[in-house]
Design a protein around this motif. Structure first.
Motif, PDB file in Angstrom:
ATOM      1  N   ARG A   1      -3.538   6.570   4.823  1.00 45.37           N
ATOM      2  CA  ARG A   1      -2.740   5.341   4.795  1.00 45.37           C
ATOM      3  C   ARG A   1      -3.048   4.481   6.016  1.00 45.37           C
ATOM      4  NH1 ARG A   1       1.760   7.550   4.545  1.00 45.37           N
ATOM      5  NH2 ARG A   1       2.625   7.259   6.613  1.00 45.37           N
TER       6      ARG A   1
ATOM      7  N   VAL B   1      -0.042  -6.507   5.042  1.00 42.08           N
ATOM      8  CA  VAL B   1       0.093  -5.192   4.427  1.00 42.08           C
ATOM      9  C   VAL B   1       1.490  -4.644   4.687  1.00 42.08           C
ATOM     10  CG1 VAL B   1      -0.822  -2.854   4.257  1.00 42.08           C
ATOM     11  CG2 VAL B   1      -2.365  -4.758   4.764  1.00 42.08           C
TER      12      VAL B   1
ATOM     13  N   LEU C   1       0.848  -1.193   0.000  1.00 39.45           N
ATOM     14  CA  LEU C   1       0.000   0.000   0.000  1.00 39.45           C
ATOM     15  C   LEU C   1       0.884   1.243   0.000  1.00 39.45           C
ATOM     16  CD1 LEU C   1      -2.726   1.502   0.415  1.00 39.45           C
ATOM     17  CD2 LEU C   1      -2.379   1.216   2.868  1.00 39.45           C
TER      18      LEU C   1
ATOM     19  N   VAL D   1      -4.602   0.749   5.771  1.00 41.70           N
ATOM     20  CA  VAL D   1      -3.831  -0.384   6.312  1.00 41.70           C
ATOM     21  C   VAL D   1      -4.689  -1.187   7.281  1.00 41.70           C
ATOM     22  CG1 VAL D   1      -1.901  -0.995   7.829  1.00 41.70           C
ATOM     23  CG2 VAL D   1      -1.560   0.639   5.980  1.00 41.70           C
TER      24      VAL D   1
ATOM     25  N   HIS E   1       3.412  -1.106   3.854  1.00 46.18           N
ATOM     26  CA  HIS E   1       2.987   0.220   3.407  1.00 46.18           C
ATOM     27  C   HIS E   1       4.165   1.186   3.335  1.00 46.18           C
ATOM     28  CE1 HIS E   1       3.063   1.721   7.609  1.00 46.18           C
ATOM     29  NE2 HIS E   1       2.626   0.508   7.912  1.00 46.18           N
TER      30      HIS E   1
END
Length: 625
Positions: free
Chosen positions: A513, A527, A505, A517, A529
């Motif tokens: 964000r 995930v 991500l 997440v 990120h």
């Protein structure tokens, strides 16, 4: 109107910012100097440690050699062998450390000679011992050369250590002075920030008062112009300009009004939910539902504004308008109610057109809702399709039309109709003749923006008491329409991750964000990120498995499209899903979403995110940039 005070204020504000900038730069320079001072202190400690190590090596070698000669035990020779192996490297490291100090460098050279000479003497004594000449060994001990050599070596080390001690004291004093200067600079920066903030606040208040005065003056001038417009033909251009400003004012006022209403719902509901969280948690869900409803309405308003401004991402496909209208019949009848009769007149041999099917359905639904509202006592709503050829003569009378073949879809009601002045403003955003609370004034403007973005044309034919017809003209497509697949009902439970799927991500907005997440992790995805493209590529290289790149499009330095291109170059198997609130032509060109691109517009719900991610991973979306 006075200008002296604002000018002085501006000068003071600029001077304040300049002072703040100078203070901040000075603080940065002081911090750098402080760091250099501490680095020099650390350097002195390293030199002292290296000197102690060298002296210990030589002393250990000498003691080990004597112990071996006296006892014959080879174990005593271990310090001697270590010194023989490591002493040259230790001396070289010392010379490198003091290379920037000529006096210490010269002393280091003398120390190297003395240490190596002493080590060589130890080696020769051992050679004599191994040769069986015990008398020679005793003679070498009695001569006292070893003690003299060690005294000389200790004297050199002591001198260098004393020099380093003086340097360390001076450097420590310098570091403390720089630290004090840094503290003073930070204090000065704080004072400068407060001063600039005060200046900015006072200047803002002054400018606000000036703006109010200017607005009042402009209002009076506009009133005078309107009074004179009837008597002076030259005022026509000024009147047109005023009408444009009125339209802009209506647009901004409508946006502010609607968004403030929706924000009132969101903020009020969240505030109540926060208050009830501890005392009445059962009612918190109602407040959260109200807040979510307000936020979704705000998202819909943003979508309508993008549609009006022709900046919504469209995904056009070849479609049969007859099939689309027929498929909407049942839904339209439920929407408009039983008091209205809904008829469809579908042309035989209708050409295909290319358009975003969901947006076209929304446009038709908007027109039908407007027709329903125009017939409160009942009536007839007619949907019609036909082929249309807009020739050069029609295009010359309508400058926004390109001559050619079009598919026409019209919606006709038998309602109250509209006078010419209302028709002229029907597509203006936030303009509505409906009562308060019955419409936003964005329905027709949204339809207008969609049709224009699709390369089409729209016209209204209406008279008071004679009903209204709205005609949509969409360009003809020579391609064959795809056969629609079966309608798949929306899943009751949001689809989840399968087999430990990993999502990379990338989102530069921290709060967005964080929410994304958490949502993906709740769906079972692993995930990884990153806040930007550069760090996303680092994470990509470090992560052995990445199934999906879920990236924002609008980011600094490297946008989402560029990141996706580089990701697929490194990992061709990775699927790509884009998201943004505004595309800026990264994946949209001429208003159309690029072919084969998977896109999830912001804001999105938990369910929409779950469904779209699952579709892309399962191959229903795209895996290309």
């Amino acid at each position: 109107m006075p200008t002296t005070k604002p000018d002085r204020s501006l000068i003071a504000l600029v001077a304040g910012f300049a002072a703040l900038a100078i203070t901040v730069l000075a603080a940065i320079a002081l911090v750098q100097q402080q760091q250099r001072a501490f680095t020099r202190v650390t350097h002195t400690l390293r030199v002292e440690n290296q000197l102690s190590l060298i002296l210990a090596r030589v002393q250990g070698a000498e003691s080990g050699q004597r112990g071996f000669i006296l006892t014959g035990n080879d174990g005593y020779l271990e310090p001697y062998h270590i010194a023989a192996a490591r002493l040259p490297g230790d001396l070289a490291a010392l010379r490198a450390l003091v290379a920037d100090n000529p006096d210490q460098a010269a002393a280091a050279k003398r120390l190297s000679v003395a240490a190596l000479t002493r080590q060589d003497a130890l080696s020769r004594t051992l050679a004599v011992y191994y040769g069986g000449d015990e008398t020679g060994v005793r003679m070498r001990f009695r001569q006292g050369q070893g003690k003299a050599a060690m005294d000389d070596l200790r004297q050199i080390v002591g001198g260098m250590q004393a020099t380093e001690a003086r340097l360390q004291q001076a450097r420590a004093d310098t570091a403390r002075r720089w630290a004090s200067a840094v503290v003073a600079a930070l204090a000065a920066s704080t004072v400068a920030i407060l001063a600039v903030g005060l200046l900015a606040f006072r200047d803002a208040r002054r400018r606000l008062a000036l703006a109010v005065q200017t607005g009042e003056a402009l209002g009076a001038a506009n009133n005078r112009l309107m009074a004179e417009a009837a008597h002076r033909e030259v005022a026509e251009s000024q009147v047109r300009q005023m009408q444009k400003m009125e339209a802009v004012g209506q647009l901004t006022g409508g946006i502010a009004h609607d968004f403030n209403n929706m924000l009132a719902i969101v903020i009020g509901s969240l505030d109540i939910a926060k208050r009830r969280l501890a005392t009445d948690p059962a009612r918190v869900a109602v407040c959260l539902d109200n807040a979510l409803d307000g936020a979704q309405r705000a998202a819909e308003l943003t979508g309508r504004l993008l549609a009006f401004s022709r900046q919504q991402p469209l995904a056009p496909r070849v479609l049969d308008a007859n099939r689309l209208v027929s498929g909407m019949s049942d839904m339209l009848r439920r929407t408009v109610g039983e008091h209205l009769k809904v008829e469809t007149v579908l042309a035989a041999g209708l050409w295909n057109t290319s358009a975003d099917a969901s947006q076209l359905e929304n446009a038709i639904l908007n027109l039908c809702v407007n027709g329903r509202d125009a017939m409160p006592r009942g009536g007839r709503l007619t949907l019609e399709t036909r082929n249309a050829d807009l020739d050069d003569a029609y295009a010359s009378a309508h400058p926004d039309v390109t001559p050619g073949q079009y598919v026409m879809i019209s919606v006709t009601d038998t309602g109250v109709g509209m006078p010419a002045e209302v028709v002229a403003r029907a597509f203006d955003p936030f303009y509505t003749t409906k009562g308060v609370g019955r419409g936003t004034g964005l329905g027709l403007s949204q339809v207008y923006g969609f049709v224009k973005q699709s390369g089409g044309h729209i016209r209204i034919d209406s008279e008071p008491g004679a009903g209204t017809t709205v005609e949509l003209y969409l360009p003809r497509s020579q391609a064959a329409a795809a056969t629609p697949g079966p309608i798949v009902p929306a899943p009751v439970v949001s689809p989840r991750a399968v087999d430990g799927e990993v999502v990379l991500l990338v989102e530069d907005e921290t709060s967005v964000r964080r929410v994304s997440v958490e949502a993906l992790r709740d769906l079972g995805y692993t995930v990884v990120h990153a806040p930007d493209g550069a760090r996303a590529l680092i994470a990509l290289d470090a992560q052995p498995r990445v199934d999906l790149l879920f990236t924002d499009i609008v980011m600094p330095d490297m946008n989402g499209r560029e990141l996706a291109d580089e990701t697929l170059r490194r990992r061709p198997e990775v699927k790509v899903l884009y998201t943004t609130g505004y595309t800026r032509n990264a994946i949209v060109h001429d208003g159309m979403l690029d072919a084969g691109v998977a896109f999830l517009p912001k804001p999105f719900t938990f369910s929409q995110l779950a469904t779209k991610v699952r579709q892309v991973l399962d191959g229903a979306g795209a895996n290309r940039a």
